[in-house]
Design a protein around this motif. Structure first.
Motif, mmCIF file in Angstrom:
data_model
loop_
_atom_site.group_PDB
_atom_site.id
_atom_site.type_symbol
_atom_site.label_atom_id
_atom_site.label_comp_id
_atom_site.label_asym_id
_atom_site.label_seq_id
_atom_site.Cartn_x
_atom_site.Cartn_y
_atom_site.Cartn_z
ATOM 1 N N ILE A 51 -0.610 -6.973 0.925
ATOM 2 C CA ILE A 51 0.292 -5.840 1.157
ATOM 3 C C ILE A 51 -0.177 -4.622 0.360
ATOM 4 N N GLY A 52 -0.376 -3.496 1.049
ATOM 5 C CA GLY A 52 -0.870 -2.290 0.375
ATOM 6 C C GLY A 52 -2.333 -2.469 0.015
ATOM 7 N N THR A 53 -3.098 -2.927 0.990
ATOM 8 C CA THR A 53 -4.502 -3.309 0.766
ATOM 9 C C THR A 53 -5.422 -2.117 0.489
ATOM 10 N N GLY A 54 -5.020 -0.908 0.911
ATOM 11 C CA GLY A 54 -5.848 0.284 0.648
ATOM 12 C C GLY A 54 -7.206 0.160 1.311
ATOM 13 N N GLY A 87 -9.000 -2.346 1.121
ATOM 14 C CA GLY A 87 -9.260 -3.759 1.421
ATOM 15 C C GLY A 87 -9.201 -4.706 0.235
ATOM 16 N N PHE A 88 -8.565 -4.243 -0.856
ATOM 17 C CA PHE A 88 -8.542 -5.074 -2.069
ATOM 18 C C PHE A 88 -7.165 -5.652 -2.345
ATOM 19 N N PRO A 89 -7.069 -6.945 -2.544
ATOM 20 C CA PRO A 89 -8.142 -7.930 -2.637
ATOM 21 C C PRO A 89 -8.521 -8.630 -1.323
ATOM 22 N N VAL A 97 -2.242 -5.222 5.310
ATOM 23 C CA VAL A 97 -1.192 -4.263 5.662
ATOM 24 C C VAL A 97 -1.355 -3.007 4.815
ATOM 25 N N ASP A 98 -1.314 -1.848 5.481
ATOM 26 C CA ASP A 98 -1.274 -0.598 4.712
ATOM 27 C C ASP A 98 -0.557 0.479 5.514
ATOM 28 N N SER A 99 0.094 1.373 4.793
ATOM 29 C CA SER A 99 0.884 2.404 5.455
ATOM 30 C C SER A 99 0.086 3.677 5.741
ATOM 31 N N LEU A 100 -1.173 3.714 5.308
ATOM 32 C CA LEU A 100 -1.989 4.912 5.555
ATOM 33 C C LEU A 100 -2.983 4.685 6.697
ATOM 34 N N LYS A 117 -5.493 6.342 7.917
ATOM 35 C CA LYS A 117 -6.939 6.556 7.701
ATOM 36 C C LYS A 117 -7.586 5.339 7.046
ATOM 37 N N ARG A 118 -6.853 4.733 6.126
ATOM 38 C CA ARG A 118 -7.400 3.542 5.461
ATOM 39 C C ARG A 118 -7.469 2.375 6.444
ATOM 40 N N VAL A 119 -6.494 2.303 7.322
ATOM 41 C CA VAL A 119 -6.487 1.240 8.342
ATOM 42 C C VAL A 119 -7.706 1.404 9.260
ATOM 43 N N GLY A 158 1.448 0.024 8.766
ATOM 44 C CA GLY A 158 2.906 0.082 8.668
ATOM 45 C C GLY A 158 3.348 -0.156 7.249
ATOM 46 N N ARG A 159 4.631 0.002 7.055
ATOM 47 C CA ARG A 159 5.180 -0.222 5.720
ATOM 48 C C ARG A 159 5.658 -1.665 5.591
ATOM 49 N N ALA A 160 5.506 -2.188 4.405
ATOM 50 C CA ALA A 160 5.947 -3.565 4.143
ATOM 51 C C ALA A 160 7.434 -3.723 4.482
ATOM 52 N N GLU A 161 8.221 -2.669 4.226
ATOM 53 C CA GLU A 161 9.668 -2.764 4.465
ATOM 54 C C GLU A 161 9.977 -2.994 5.944
ATOM 55 N N GLU A 162 9.079 -2.526 6.837
ATOM 56 C CA GLU A 162 9.300 -2.740 8.270
ATOM 57 C C GLU A 162 8.662 -4.052 8.728
ATOM 58 N N ALA A 180 -1.048 -8.736 -3.839
ATOM 59 C CA ALA A 180 -0.972 -7.272 -3.912
ATOM 60 C C ALA A 180 -1.605 -6.817 -5.214
ATOM 61 N N ARG A 181 -2.381 -5.725 -5.119
ATOM 62 C CA ARG A 181 -3.019 -5.168 -6.309
ATOM 63 C C ARG A 181 -2.793 -3.672 -6.326
ATOM 64 N N ALA A 182 -2.265 -3.152 -7.429
ATOM 65 C CA ALA A 182 -2.109 -1.711 -7.642
ATOM 66 C C ALA A 182 -1.276 -1.029 -6.557
ATOM 67 N N VAL A 183 -0.143 -1.611 -6.225
ATOM 68 C CA VAL A 183 0.682 -1.029 -5.160
ATOM 69 C C VAL A 183 1.989 -0.451 -5.703
ATOM 70 N N GLU A 208 10.005 -7.088 -3.659
ATOM 71 C CA GLU A 208 10.773 -6.847 -2.423
ATOM 72 C C GLU A 208 9.835 -6.590 -1.245
ATOM 73 N N TYR A 209 8.673 -6.005 -1.489
ATOM 74 C CA TYR A 209 7.677 -5.803 -0.429
ATOM 75 C C TYR A 209 7.075 -7.150 0.014
ATOM 76 N N ASN A 210 6.787 -8.006 -0.959
ATOM 77 C CA ASN A 210 5.956 -9.190 -0.666
ATOM 78 C C ASN A 210 6.707 -10.480 -0.337
HETATM 79 N N1 SAM Z 1 -4.634 -2.751 -3.097
HETATM 80 C C1 SAM Z 1 -5.616 -1.686 -3.112
HETATM 81 C C2 SAM Z 1 -6.423 -1.715 -4.380
HETATM 82 O O1 SAM Z 1 -6.160 -2.558 -5.236
HETATM 83 O O2 SAM Z 1 -7.342 -0.894 -4.533
HETATM 84 C C3 SAM Z 1 -4.980 -0.320 -2.846
HETATM 85 C C4 SAM Z 1 -4.209 0.266 -3.954
HETATM 86 S S1 SAM Z 1 -3.556 1.863 -3.543
HETATM 87 C C5 SAM Z 1 -3.252 2.513 -5.125
HETATM 88 C C6 SAM Z 1 -1.959 1.441 -2.901
HETATM 89 C C7 SAM Z 1 -1.937 1.259 -1.401
HETATM 90 O O3 SAM Z 1 -0.679 0.723 -1.028
HETATM 91 C C8 SAM Z 1 -2.112 2.554 -0.637
HETATM 92 O O4 SAM Z 1 -3.186 2.432 0.269
HETATM 93 C C9 SAM Z 1 -0.780 2.764 0.076
HETATM 94 O O5 SAM Z 1 -0.949 3.346 1.347
HETATM 95 C C10 SAM Z 1 -0.247 1.339 0.159
HETATM 96 N N2 SAM Z 1 1.225 1.229 0.177
HETATM 97 C C11 SAM Z 1 2.086 1.735 -0.745
HETATM 98 N N3 SAM Z 1 3.354 1.409 -0.420
HETATM 99 C C12 SAM Z 1 3.294 0.685 0.731
HETATM 100 C C13 SAM Z 1 4.271 0.071 1.560
HETATM 101 N N4 SAM Z 1 5.573 0.169 1.276
HETATM 102 N N5 SAM Z 1 3.862 -0.602 2.655
HETATM 103 C C14 SAM Z 1 2.530 -0.680 2.960
HETATM 104 N N6 SAM Z 1 1.565 -0.119 2.214
HETATM 105 C C15 SAM Z 1 1.931 0.560 1.112
#
Ligand code: SAM
Length: 244
Positions: A81-84, A86-88, A104-107, A109-111, A131-135, A151-154, A162-164
């Motif tokens: 969740i929030g893979t950005g 692609g990590f991890p 899953v990511d909400s941005l 361009k990253r997708v 999409g957003r994790a909440e949806e 999830a890393r750095a989200v 609550e997201y995961n």
């Molecule tokens: N996990 C990656 C890493 O460790 O490098 C990305 C970290 S980046 C700081 C956080 C990512 O989480 C962003 O790409 C953002 O779009 C995504 N994100 C934040 N809130 C989110 C949500 N509610 N649902 C889905 N993606 C989300």
């Protein structure tokens, strides 16, 4: 020490430190992934780390530390969740091609970047959702259907659970990749974790190969179903963290 090693040697030897035997194919895939990351990073914001050796250690090996710390069963279903960039999720898929991975990511361009990586690396059994994790956490095909969420750095932990946790099946795990100072966050998330149907199983401290930076893996086990009202609507978990 790491300065004298090539990117491929860092991946190979770092993998060994994590008890992983990364074969030639895996190392080549990491090379291609790194090249795509640097190329796309000139156009869209994917990472602030642009040194090749740092990418190997702080993104790729950092993503893999979980494999040396917990048993990730063969062919298990993993959501990131929030893979950005692609990590991890993507390093895990490269190191363990048997895994069924959902990113899953909400941005958008990253997708788009992630789709290109999957295509160029010819990865199978891995999908990306915008999409957003909440949806997505309410979609029947995702809800409580994963053996493992990562999830890393989200977000901070009360938000992150609550997201995961809605994605994790009862009996499955959520593992949060955190830095060294995670105790306070973990405490703050205790009420939310209980409310969402999980328990804190273990907080594992580990170190990054070569540079020794401290990392924590916070491991939660799902013990009950998550009440249907969670996750709350987009933005609310962040605005009003559960149980805080
Ligand atoms: N996990 C990656 C890493 O460790 O490098 C990305 C970290 S980046 C700081 C956080 C990512 O989480 C962003 O790409 C953002 O779009 C995504 N994100 C934040 N809130 C989110 C949500 N509610 N649902 C889905 N993606 C989300």
């Amino acid at each position: 020490m790491s300065k004298n090693l090539t990117f491929a040697e860092l991946i190979k030897q770092g993998g060994q430190e994590l008890n992983l035997n990364l074969d030639k194919k895996a190392v080549l895939l990491f090379e291609t992934y790194k090249d795509l990351l640097l190329e796309w990073n000139q156009r869209i914001n994917l990472t602030s780390i642009t040194d090749v050796n740092e990418i190997a250690i702080k993104h790729f090996l950092d993503s893999l530390i979980i494999l040396g710390e917990i048993e990730v069963k063969v062919q298990c279903r993993v959501v990131d969740i929030g893979t950005g960039a692609g990590f991890p999720g993507i390093p895990l898929k490269i190191a363990r091609p048997d895994l069924n991975v959902v990113l899953v990511d909400s941005l958008q361009k990253r997708v788009a970047f992630l789709r290109e990586v999957i295509d160029k690396l010819q990865l199978k059994n891995i999908e990306v959702y915008h999409g957003r994790a909440e949806e997505l956490g309410h979609y029947p095909e995702f809800r409580e259907s994963f053996d493992l969420a990562v999830a890393r750095a989200v977000a901070k932990m009360p938000v992150l659970v609550e997201y995961n946790l809605p994605f994790v099946r009862v009996g499955g795990q959520f593992v949060a990749f955190k830095g060294p100072e995670s105790d306070e966050e973990v405490k703050l998330a205790a009420n939310a974790v209980f409310e969402l149907g999980a328990e804190l199983e273990e907080a594992k401290e580990t170190y990054l190969p070569f540079i020794g930076d401290r990392r924590s893996l916070i491991i939660y086990r799902k013990t009950k179903h998550t009440p249907p009202k969670y996750p709350r609507r987009p933005g609310l978990p962040e605005k009003k963290p559960l149980g805080v």
